[in-house]
Write a protein that holds these residues in place. Structure first.
Motif, PDB file in Angstrom:
ATOM      1  N   PRO A   1       0.839  -1.204   0.000  1.00  0.00           N
ATOM      2  CA  PRO A   1       0.000   0.000   0.000  1.00  0.00           C
ATOM      3  C   PRO A   1       0.871   1.250   0.000  1.00  0.00           C
ATOM      4  O   PRO A   1       2.097   1.170   0.082  1.00  0.00           O
ATOM      5  N   SER A   2       0.237   2.386  -0.079  1.00  0.00           N
ATOM      6  CA  SER A   2       0.938   3.658  -0.085  1.00  0.00           C
ATOM      7  C   SER A   2       1.756   3.825   1.200  1.00  0.00           C
ATOM      8  O   SER A   2       1.283   3.531   2.290  1.00  0.00           O
ATOM      9  N   SER A   3       3.004   4.255   1.036  1.00  0.00           N
ATOM     10  CA  SER A   3       3.856   4.464   2.200  1.00  0.00           C
ATOM     11  C   SER A   3       4.808   5.604   1.878  1.00  0.00           C
ATOM     12  O   SER A   3       4.779   6.157   0.775  1.00  0.00           O
ATOM     13  N   LYS A   4       5.664   5.967   2.841  1.00  0.00           N
ATOM     14  CA  LYS A   4       6.597   7.060   2.597  1.00  0.00           C
ATOM     15  C   LYS A   4       7.547   6.718   1.450  1.00  0.00           C
ATOM     16  O   LYS A   4       7.853   7.545   0.606  1.00  0.00           O
ATOM     17  N   GLU A   5       7.999   5.485   1.429  1.00  0.00           N
ATOM     18  CA  GLU A   5       8.946   5.083   0.399  1.00  0.00           C
ATOM     19  C   GLU A   5       8.269   4.878  -0.943  1.00  0.00           C
ATOM     20  O   GLU A   5       8.828   5.200  -1.988  1.00  0.00           O
ATOM     21  N   TYR A   6       7.086   4.340  -0.907  1.00  0.00           N
ATOM     22  CA  TYR A   6       6.327   4.120  -2.144  1.00  0.00           C
ATOM     23  C   TYR A   6       5.005   4.891  -2.075  1.00  0.00           C
ATOM     24  O   TYR A   6       3.984   4.346  -1.679  1.00  0.00           O
ATOM     25  N   PRO A   7       5.019   6.168  -2.465  1.00  0.00           N
ATOM     26  CA  PRO A   7       3.842   7.027  -2.263  1.00  0.00           C
ATOM     27  C   PRO A   7       2.563   6.457  -2.870  1.00  0.00           C
ATOM     28  O   PRO A   7       1.480   6.661  -2.341  1.00  0.00           O
TER      29      PRO A   7
ATOM     30  N   MET B   1       4.824  -6.863  -8.967  1.00  0.00           N
ATOM     31  CA  MET B   1       6.221  -7.296  -8.940  1.00  0.00           C
ATOM     32  C   MET B   1       7.000  -6.536  -7.873  1.00  0.00           C
ATOM     33  O   MET B   1       8.222  -6.604  -7.847  1.00  0.00           O
ATOM     34  N   GLY B   2       6.311  -5.711  -7.120  1.00  0.00           N
ATOM     35  CA  GLY B   2       6.982  -4.951  -6.085  1.00  0.00           C
ATOM     36  C   GLY B   2       7.714  -3.728  -6.606  1.00  0.00           C
ATOM     37  O   GLY B   2       8.617  -3.205  -5.959  1.00  0.00           O
ATOM     38  N   ARG B   3       7.325  -3.233  -7.798  1.00  0.00           N
ATOM     39  CA  ARG B   3       7.975  -2.040  -8.339  1.00  0.00           C
ATOM     40  C   ARG B   3       7.200  -0.797  -7.921  1.00  0.00           C
ATOM     41  O   ARG B   3       5.968  -0.820  -7.825  1.00  0.00           O
ATOM     42  N   CYS B   4       7.947   0.264  -7.707  1.00  0.00           N
ATOM     43  CA  CYS B   4       7.329   1.522  -7.261  1.00  0.00           C
ATOM     44  C   CYS B   4       6.443   2.087  -8.370  1.00  0.00           C
ATOM     45  O   CYS B   4       6.910   2.384  -9.468  1.00  0.00           O
ATOM     46  N   ILE B   5       5.146   2.285  -8.104  1.00  0.00           N
ATOM     47  CA  ILE B   5       4.220   2.756  -9.141  1.00  0.00           C
ATOM     48  C   ILE B   5       4.531   4.187  -9.544  1.00  0.00           C
ATOM     49  O   ILE B   5       4.581   4.525 -10.729  1.00  0.00           O
ATOM     50  N   LEU B   6       4.814   5.049  -8.557  1.00  0.00           N
ATOM     51  CA  LEU B   6       5.106   6.447  -8.871  1.00  0.00           C
ATOM     52  C   LEU B   6       6.353   6.555  -9.761  1.00  0.00           C
ATOM     53  O   LEU B   6       6.369   7.307 -10.739  1.00  0.00           O
ATOM     54  N   CYS B   7       7.404   5.749  -9.400  1.00  0.00           N
ATOM     55  CA  CYS B   7       8.621   5.802 -10.214  1.00  0.00           C
ATOM     56  C   CYS B   7       8.334   5.361 -11.636  1.00  0.00           C
ATOM     57  O   CYS B   7       8.834   5.950 -12.599  1.00  0.00           O
TER      58      CYS B   7
END
Lengths: 324, 289
Positions: free
Chosen positions: B51-57, B63-69
């Protein structure tokens, strides 16, 4: 050409527009000459082919038929590049001055364009030349940085005149050059044109529907109707013989309110100005038209010294006058 | 004229808003490496569907990839590609239209028949065929777009050129002794541009949606590329449990397309009435004789 007294001469010049089957002639079988140092007036109603004829003389349009001579050279078949070499000797003042300038150009760019194309000058000389020219037409150097859409109709027309005259051409086609200028300026500009003629021997084709201006400056007047020459008057004050010319002159407004004018309409009303299938182009509107006029088209004949008329009934012009 | 256009555009709030979004996104795309803290293709299965977190907004995908990135890196694929494609389309279409309009005759016929051919192909069908033959790839897709979409630009430029050829200022340029090159480059070309610029801006938006669309059905960019269309496709299976995977790339596409359309409309308002104004001036200029 052998006759070197003519600046421009055309023979049997025609210009047709449209596709093969539906050709419409804007200019039809026109022959005349303009002498050096002469101002020839060209009058006629809107859409009678005046402007087309003017453009043809400068080879801005390709003639369909006929020959054009400029200062003795046959320029009918000249290519774009060949024409370019002599364009500094012939210029044109364009009619609708709103469309006559590139909207992205300033007055400086507009007027300097012909200079840069033909003269080797630096920016300072050009500016001096342009300022001088602008002052001649009643503007000043403050206009140099303006765009054409920032100018009024009359100012634009004067910029057009400046552009055409800056190279000091031998021959200028003035297409409605003074039509959207007020009376005082009109006089001034007509004076400039006349001065240039006197001083430098300029030759003009003065296209206008303003009979007063035409009479004021022109040496001879040519009358056109639907692409055909109806009459060539040997001098501005010569008496018009052709019924069409008489009708045109009768339609001129009198500026002096005290002068009473007999109102005469010498036209037959006709809905559309169409070239009739046969006969004289003017017969559908002519008050004197007869059977002959409907079938045979009259040639432009010399009635007396330099006075040409295209009408069957010019032999007995007295009858014409009596009828009128 | 140029001054007026700029002023009109600046005054147009929605156009400026669109332009602002475009510029911000472009900057984000350019500095994607600095802004995004994660590698967009780095798989980290242990951290999937977070879910949304500081590291992964915006959380992570399957696959565990950052959606924002991935969204930020996606700017390069969708916006940059679309701008490049549109630019190439202009490079092809505008000169062809100029040639057709100015030369007329055989050249005109040839170019216009080619344009007819290009515009009769349905883009989807041709894209399917090309991808079927050469394999799915963004490059193949781009070629299809270029092949098909130069035609409307050529048509537009051609008709402007034909109109301009007859105007008095082009004739006046000839009378002033300009060379053919000057007449074309200085007098005709600049005056054909306003509708072309407007249409090109709107076309960029169309290319973006097409790239995303084809990537969504698997014909464009291939996973694991951070293409918004690919991301949408990935999110499809998780629509019930993790709607964010579908929502964020969808929103990104909507924002970009919206921004280009706003800007295009603003350009349209700023550029086209300037010409209408001229027409009005012309009419009044003629009538005061």
């Amino acid at each position: 050409m052998s006759d070197s007294g003519n600046m421009v001469e055309v023979k049997g010049l025609s210009k047709a527009y449209g596709q093969r089957r539906q050709e419409k002639y804007a200019v039809y079988n026109v022959s005349f000459a303009i002498c050096k140092g002469e101002i020839l007036g060209l009058v006629g109603e809107s859409g009678c082919g005046k402007s087309t004829l003017g453009r043809l003389l400068l080879r801005l349009e390709r003639p369909t038929k006929g020959e054009i001579y400029f200062d003795g050279q046959d320029i009918t078949g000249y290519s774009f590049t060949e024409m370019r070499k002599i364009r500094d000797r012939m210029q044109m003042i364009f009619q609708s001055s709103a469309n006559a300038f590139n909207p992205y150009y300033t007055v400086r760019q507009i007027i300097s364009e012909p200079v840069m194309n033909y003269r080797k000058t630096d920016a300072g000389e050009r500016d001096a030349l342009m300022t001088e020219m602008l002052e001649k037409v009643g503007l000043d150097s403050s206009y140099l940085n303006r765009y054409s859409h920032e100018l009024s109709g009359g100012q634009r027309q004067r910029v057009g005149i400046a552009r055409a005259l800056i190279l000091g051409p031998d021959f200028v086609v003035c297409d409605e050059a003074v039509s959207s200028i007020d009376f005082v300026l009109k006089k001034q500009i007509l004076k400039i044109l006349a001065e240039q003629k006197k001083k430098n021997g300029f030759t003009y084709l003065f296209i206008s529907h303003d009979m007063a201006a035409v009479k004021a400056v022109c040496d001879r007047i040519m009358v056109m109707y639907l692409g055909n020459i109806m009459e060539i008057l040997p001098e501005a004050e010569a008496k018009a013989l052709h019924p069409y010319t008489q009708a045109l002159l009768a339609a001129v407004l009198e500026p002096d309110p005290n002068v009473k004018r007999e109102k005469k309409i010498l036209f037959k009303e006709s809905g559309e100005l169409a070239i009739p299938e046969a006969g004289c182009v003017f017969w559908p509107r002519c008050l004197y038209a007869t059977e002959t006029c409907m079938h045979r088209s009259p040639e432009l004949r010399e009635i007396y010294d330099g006075h040409f008329v295209a009408c069957h009934y010019m032999k007995n012009k007295r009858t014409l006058e009596e009828n009128a | 004229m140029i001054k007026n256009t700029g002023r009109k555009l600046l005054r147009n709030k929605s156009a400026m808003f669109g332009l602002m979004i475009i510029l911000i996104l472009l900057l984000m795309g350019l500095f994607a490496g600095r802004i995004a803290s994660h590698d967009p293709t780095l798989v980290d299965i242990t951290n999937k569907l977070a879910p949304s977190s500081k590291e992964y907004p915006l959380g992570t995908d399957q696959m565990g990839r950052c959606i924002l990135c991935r969204l930020i890196y996606g700017i390069e694929i969708s916006m940059f590609t679309a701008i490049k494609v549109t630019f190439i389309i202009l490079l092809v279409g505008v000169p062809l239209g100029m040639i057709a309009g100015y030369c007329g005759g055989i050249a005109d016929n040839l170019v216009m028949r080619l344009a007819d051919i290009a515009s009769t192909f349905p883009s989807t069908l041709l894209a399917l065929a090309v991808v079927g033959i050469f394999g799915p790839s963004l490059d193949h897709l781009v070629l299809v777009f270029i092949f098909l979409w130069w035609a409307p630009f050529a048509r537009m430029v051609r008709s402007s050129v034909i109109k301009l050829k007859e105007t008095e200022f082009v004739m006046a340029a000839e009378a002033a002794g300009c060379s053919r090159r000057d007449i074309i480059m200085k007098h005709i070309f600049p005056n054909t541009l306003s509708p072309v610029i407007v249409y090109a801006t709107l076309r960029i938006a169309a290319v973006i949606t097409h790239i995303a669309g084809f990537s969504f059905i698997g014909l464009g960019s291939q996973p694991p590329a951070p293409d918004w269309g690919v991301m949408l496709n990935d999110g499809r299976q998780y629509i019930d449990t993790h709607p964010g995977m579908l929502f964020w790339p969808g929103l990104a596409i909507v924002i970009v397309v919206f921004a280009f359309n706003l800007f295009g409309e603003g350009l349209n308002d700023a550029l086209i009435p300037a010409e209408e104004e001229m027409a009005v001036v012309k009419e009044t200029g003629d009538s005061n004789e």
